[in-house]
Structure formats: C-alpha cells, structure tokens
Design a protein around this motif. Structure first.
Motif, PDB file in Angstrom:
ATOM      1  N   ILE A   1       1.320  -0.736   0.172  1.00  0.00           N
ATOM      2  CA  ILE A   1       0.048  -0.071   0.233  1.00  0.00           C
ATOM      3  C   ILE A   1       0.570   0.688  -0.284  1.00  0.00           C
ATOM      4  CG2 ILE A   1      -1.467   1.623   1.326  1.00  0.00           C
ATOM      5  CD1 ILE A   1      -3.234  -1.011   1.928  1.00  0.00           C
ATOM      6  N   GLY A   2       1.685   1.592   0.585  1.00  0.00           N
ATOM      7  CA  GLY A   2       2.350   2.408   0.882  1.00  0.00           C
ATOM      8  C   GLY A   2       2.858   2.617  -0.201  1.00  0.00           C
ATOM      9  N   VAL A   3       3.662   1.661  -0.913  1.00  0.00           N
ATOM     10  CA  VAL A   3       4.587   1.554  -2.529  1.00  0.00           C
ATOM     11  C   VAL A   3       3.964   1.947  -2.989  1.00  0.00           C
ATOM     12  CG1 VAL A   3       5.858   0.880  -3.656  1.00  0.00           C
ATOM     13  CG2 VAL A   3       6.423   0.220  -1.400  1.00  0.00           C
ATOM     14  N   PHE A   4       2.997   1.526  -3.473  1.00  0.00           N
ATOM     15  CA  PHE A   4       1.930   2.415  -4.910  1.00  0.00           C
ATOM     16  C   PHE A   4       1.041   3.935  -4.245  1.00  0.00           C
ATOM     17  CE2 PHE A   4      -1.986   2.066  -7.070  1.00  0.00           C
ATOM     18  CZ  PHE A   4      -1.811   1.864  -7.999  1.00  0.00           C
TER      19      PHE A   4
ATOM     20  N   CYS B   1       3.977   5.579  -5.630  1.00  0.00           N
ATOM     21  CA  CYS B   1       4.089   5.571  -7.089  1.00  0.00           C
ATOM     22  C   CYS B   1       3.028   6.791  -7.234  1.00  0.00           C
ATOM     23  CB  CYS B   1       3.439   3.992  -7.465  1.00  0.00           C
ATOM     24  SG  CYS B   1       5.188   2.805  -7.097  1.00  0.00           S
ATOM     25  N   HIS B   2       1.827   6.412  -7.027  1.00  0.00           N
ATOM     26  CA  HIS B   2       1.466   6.905  -7.393  1.00  0.00           C
ATOM     27  C   HIS B   2       0.805   8.301  -7.936  1.00  0.00           C
ATOM     28  CE1 HIS B   2      -3.783   8.717  -9.184  1.00  0.00           C
ATOM     29  NE2 HIS B   2      -3.340   9.123  -7.793  1.00  0.00           N
ATOM     30  N   LEU B   3       2.067   9.189  -6.185  1.00  0.00           N
ATOM     31  CA  LEU B   3       2.111  10.608  -6.068  1.00  0.00           C
ATOM     32  C   LEU B   3       2.920  10.751  -6.953  1.00  0.00           C
ATOM     33  CD1 LEU B   3       2.067  10.077  -2.268  1.00  0.00           C
ATOM     34  CD2 LEU B   3      -0.214  11.556  -3.564  1.00  0.00           C
ATOM     35  N   ARG B   4       3.923  10.150  -7.460  1.00  0.00           N
ATOM     36  CA  ARG B   4       5.340  10.313  -8.878  1.00  0.00           C
ATOM     37  C   ARG B   4       4.846  10.012  -9.996  1.00  0.00           C
ATOM     38  NH1 ARG B   4       6.609  10.634  -3.690  1.00  0.00           N
ATOM     39  NH2 ARG B   4       7.855  11.516  -2.412  1.00  0.00           N
TER      40      ARG B   4
ATOM     41  N   ARG C   1      -9.055   4.253  -1.848  1.00  0.00           N
ATOM     42  CA  ARG C   1      -8.263   4.562  -0.999  1.00  0.00           C
ATOM     43  C   ARG C   1      -7.289   5.914  -1.570  1.00  0.00           C
ATOM     44  NH1 ARG C   1      -4.662   3.725   3.732  1.00  0.00           N
ATOM     45  NH2 ARG C   1      -5.705   0.976   3.741  1.00  0.00           N
ATOM     46  N   LEU C   2      -7.208   5.806  -2.630  1.00  0.00           N
ATOM     47  CA  LEU C   2      -6.698   7.559  -3.518  1.00  0.00           C
ATOM     48  C   LEU C   2      -7.559   7.821  -4.117  1.00  0.00           C
ATOM     49  CD1 LEU C   2      -3.555   5.617  -5.151  1.00  0.00           C
ATOM     50  CD2 LEU C   2      -3.636   6.658  -3.234  1.00  0.00           C
ATOM     51  N   LYS C   3      -9.053   7.645  -4.163  1.00  0.00           N
ATOM     52  CA  LYS C   3      -9.856   8.834  -4.481  1.00  0.00           C
ATOM     53  C   LYS C   3      -9.916   8.501  -5.755  1.00  0.00           C
ATOM     54  CE  LYS C   3     -11.047  10.827   0.069  1.00  0.00           C
ATOM     55  NZ  LYS C   3     -10.513  10.485   0.780  1.00  0.00           N
ATOM     56  N   ARG C   4      -9.970   7.862  -7.192  1.00  0.00           N
ATOM     57  CA  ARG C   4      -9.505   8.233  -8.392  1.00  0.00           C
ATOM     58  C   ARG C   4     -10.761   7.509  -8.542  1.00  0.00           C
ATOM     59  NH1 ARG C   4      -8.118  12.503  -9.172  1.00  0.00           N
ATOM     60  NH2 ARG C   4      -8.086  11.447 -10.887  1.00  0.00           N
ATOM     61  N   PRO C   5     -10.593   7.588 -10.163  1.00  0.00           N
ATOM     62  CA  PRO C   5     -11.275   6.503 -10.616  1.00  0.00           C
ATOM     63  C   PRO C   5     -10.746   5.443 -11.565  1.00  0.00           C
ATOM     64  CG  PRO C   5     -12.150   9.171 -11.419  1.00  0.00           C
ATOM     65  CD  PRO C   5     -10.834   9.190 -10.294  1.00  0.00           C
TER      66      PRO C   5
ATOM     67  N   ALA D   1      -1.646  12.993 -20.027  1.00  0.00           N
ATOM     68  CA  ALA D   1      -2.622  12.949 -19.408  1.00  0.00           C
ATOM     69  C   ALA D   1      -3.643  13.691 -18.373  1.00  0.00           C
ATOM     70  CB  ALA D   1      -1.809  11.362 -18.461  1.00  0.00           C
ATOM     71  N   ALA D   2      -4.450  13.584 -17.502  1.00  0.00           N
ATOM     72  CA  ALA D   2      -4.521  14.371 -16.591  1.00  0.00           C
ATOM     73  C   ALA D   2      -3.956  14.581 -15.930  1.00  0.00           C
ATOM     74  CB  ALA D   2      -6.026  14.579 -16.561  1.00  0.00           C
ATOM     75  N   PRO D   3      -3.924  15.014 -14.259  1.00  0.00           N
ATOM     76  CA  PRO D   3      -3.654  14.518 -13.133  1.00  0.00           C
ATOM     77  C   PRO D   3      -4.132  13.749 -12.204  1.00  0.00           C
ATOM     78  CG  PRO D   3      -3.776  17.123 -13.372  1.00  0.00           C
ATOM     79  CD  PRO D   3      -3.766  16.526 -14.487  1.00  0.00           C
ATOM     80  N   GLY D   4      -3.225  12.750 -12.021  1.00  0.00           N
ATOM     81  CA  GLY D   4      -3.878  11.303 -11.230  1.00  0.00           C
ATOM     82  C   GLY D   4      -3.823  10.288 -11.867  1.00  0.00           C
ATOM     83  N   PHE D   5      -3.482  10.387 -13.301  1.00  0.00           N
ATOM     84  CA  PHE D   5      -4.236   8.785 -14.125  1.00  0.00           C
ATOM     85  C   PHE D   5      -2.904   7.794 -13.833  1.00  0.00           C
ATOM     86  CE2 PHE D   5      -1.793   7.129 -17.623  1.00  0.00           C
ATOM     87  CZ  PHE D   5      -3.016   6.348 -17.945  1.00  0.00           C
ATOM     88  N   GLN D   6      -2.525   7.283 -13.592  1.00  0.00           N
ATOM     89  CA  GLN D   6      -2.108   5.899 -12.940  1.00  0.00           C
ATOM     90  C   GLN D   6      -1.995   4.901 -14.091  1.00  0.00           C
ATOM     91  OE1 GLN D   6      -1.411   4.661  -9.662  1.00  0.00           O
ATOM     92  NE2 GLN D   6       0.602   4.278 -10.615  1.00  0.00           N
ATOM     93  N   LEU D   7      -0.739   4.231 -14.771  1.00  0.00           N
ATOM     94  CA  LEU D   7      -1.077   3.118 -15.624  1.00  0.00           C
ATOM     95  C   LEU D   7      -0.667   2.168 -15.089  1.00  0.00           C
ATOM     96  CD1 LEU D   7      -1.885   2.119 -18.395  1.00  0.00           C
ATOM     97  CD2 LEU D   7       0.262   1.814 -18.396  1.00  0.00           C
ATOM     98  N   VAL D   8      -1.557   0.620 -14.485  1.00  0.00           N
ATOM     99  CA  VAL D   8      -1.141  -0.762 -13.773  1.00  0.00           C
ATOM    100  C   VAL D   8      -1.311  -1.360 -14.889  1.00  0.00           C
ATOM    101  CG1 VAL D   8      -1.384  -1.609 -11.500  1.00  0.00           C
ATOM    102  CG2 VAL D   8      -1.566   0.751 -11.776  1.00  0.00           C
ATOM    103  N   ILE D   9      -0.627  -2.276 -14.762  1.00  0.00           N
ATOM    104  CA  ILE D   9      -0.963  -3.694 -15.370  1.00  0.00           C
ATOM    105  C   ILE D   9      -0.409  -5.102 -14.348  1.00  0.00           C
ATOM    106  CG2 ILE D   9       0.633  -2.610 -17.705  1.00  0.00           C
ATOM    107  CD1 ILE D   9       2.506  -4.454 -17.479  1.00  0.00           C
TER     108      ILE D   9
END
Length: 264
Positions: free
Chosen positions: A18-21, A24-27, A51-55, A135-143
């Motif tokens: 959770i902390g690592v992710f 990663c999201h913040l950066r 948790r991050l309040k992201r769609p 990419a809009a702020p908050g976008f993150q790619l996860v695979i």
C-alpha cells in the motif's frame, strides 16, 4: 466519465504494497503487479483506487485486444462517422487509474501504445484523429500478469518491463488466507481452516504437473457453497477439484486429498 468508488473494497495488506503504490501514484510512476491467478491483484488495485479517491478503468486483456480497442475507433452512425474513445483514452482524459489485467495476453500493438504513458512524456497519441493527449493529473497506468503461467512467446519484453515499478504478490500465509476466506464467504472459521489447509496440500501438486493451483478466489467460491448448505466434500469436488484439471489421474489425487482432510 469514470467515477471513483464510494465503498471500500476489502483488502488485507501482506507487506508494504500500500505504501509503495501510494508513493508511485504521487510520483506518476507506472506499476506492474506480478503474481499467480486469483491471489488478490485485482482486489488490491480496486482498494488502492478507493483509497486514493481515483476512478478506476479496468481492461481484461485477451488475444484479440488491439491498440484500437484501447485507444478508440470511428463508428458509423446515421449522420456519418463519430469517434469513440477507448477505455485507455477515457482514463487518460479523466485522470483515472487504468488497470490492464493480464496485459501479455493482448496483441503487441496494444502493448506498444502504452509506452508513451509510462515515462516523462505521459502522452497518448491518437493517430486517427491527430490528437496528442496529455494525461490528466491523477492518471496512472497499472498492469498485471502471471509470470509462472505465461508462454515464453507472450512474456513482456525488457523494453516494456523496465518502464514499471514491480510489486510481487503470492498466496497469503495460512492464517491470513483463512481470515480473507471467512470475510469473503461467510463460512465458519473451522471449515475454512480445513479448506485452506487442503489448498496448501493441493498447491504442492504443481510440482507434479498441475498447471493451475487453488487460488483464494477459488476457495471463496467453494466456501460460499459450504456456507449455503452444500456438503464440504461435494463443494470441494465441484468448486475446487473440477475447475483445476481434466486429467483423471490428477483429479483422483486431488479427490484423495479432499477425502483425507475434510469430513461431511
């Protein structure tokens, strides 16, 4: 537009994921989730989006998934052609988390199209409309993918792998797995304990040729059958043994383990 979840998806952390992710999201770092089928990768990303309040936009990748399926395509309407964004494009515009589940199952052109979103550029070029979307702020790619299951011809190329921070997942320790199954299934703890102990023994058959071993997801389904009145052995036969193999010898070996561990 995709919306953030309002109800917390249940997830039991097993380490520092959770902390690592979160960092990663913040950066704005792309993340790769590695681990066997059904070990909690999808639930983890659902929990983190909450948790991050992201769609969250989820895409289940398959052999026919192309770049156009991710980015979008022109559709024919009565009054002409109109452009329709694909799930990746919608996520980029909305600043959502885009989760590509089992990404190596997708066609190579679909994998290549994500590269420009995983580095400092954070852009998505759409050739058919001549757009270059930042990419809009908050976008993150996860695979995600299952390293032990993939054929060598479908493994991720080094040029793709090195664009991601990798979080490794595995089956939880026995007591943690019991807690998860009890919460998700509503079954009584003693029978769930026996069920997880059985799964641990069946997983050892992976060394004898069992291609897929019981995942927490499969155990939840089996435990739900038991919680709703199906006899434990029968629930294991239909919910645990049969989905894992069609080989008569392997099925017989798993049934023997069921009969040794569980009583009706």
């Amino acid at each position: 537009m995709p919306q953030a979840a309002s109800v917390e998806p249940y997830y039991m952390p097993l380490g520092d994921e959770i902390g690592v992710f979160t960092q990663c999201h913040l950066r704005s770092l792309a993340v790769m989730l590695k681990g066997p089928t059904g070990c909690g990768k999808t639930r983890f990303i659902e929990h983190m989006a909450w948790r991050l309040k992201r769609p969250l936009v989820t895409v289940s990748c398959h052999d026919d998934l192309s770049a156009a399926d991710l980015v979008g395509r022109f559709l024919i309407r009565d009054n002409g052609t109109v452009w329709q964004d694909g799930p990746l494009t919608r996520a980029v515009r909305a600043g959502a988390i885009c989760y590509l589940d089992e990404v190596v199952e997708a066609r190579q052109d679909a994998v290549v199209v994500i590269h420009s979103l995983t580095d400092h550029r954070r852009i998505l070029p759409i050739d058919k409309t001549s757009e270059l979307i930042e990419a809009a702020p908050g976008f993150q790619l996860v695979i995600s993918y299952n390293p032990g299951y993939q054929h060598v011809s479908k493994d991720l190329k080094p040029s793709t792998r090195q664009r991601f921070v990798a979080l490794e997942f595995d089956f939880p320790p026995l007591e943690h797995e019991v807690d998860i199954i009890v919460h998700e299934s509503g079954a009584e703890r003693p029978i769930v304990y026996d069920l997880v102990a059985l799964a641990v023994r069946i997983r050892r058959l992976g060394d004898r040729g069992l291609a897929e071993v019981p995942s927490p997801r499969l155990l939840v389904a089996t435990a739900r059958l038991i919680a709703n009145g199906i006899a434990p052995r029968l629930a294991c036969y239909v919910g645990l043994v049969s989905p894992l193999s069609d080989d008569p010898g392997m099925i017989a070996a798993m049934r023997d383990l069921v009969n040794a561990v569980l009583v009706d």
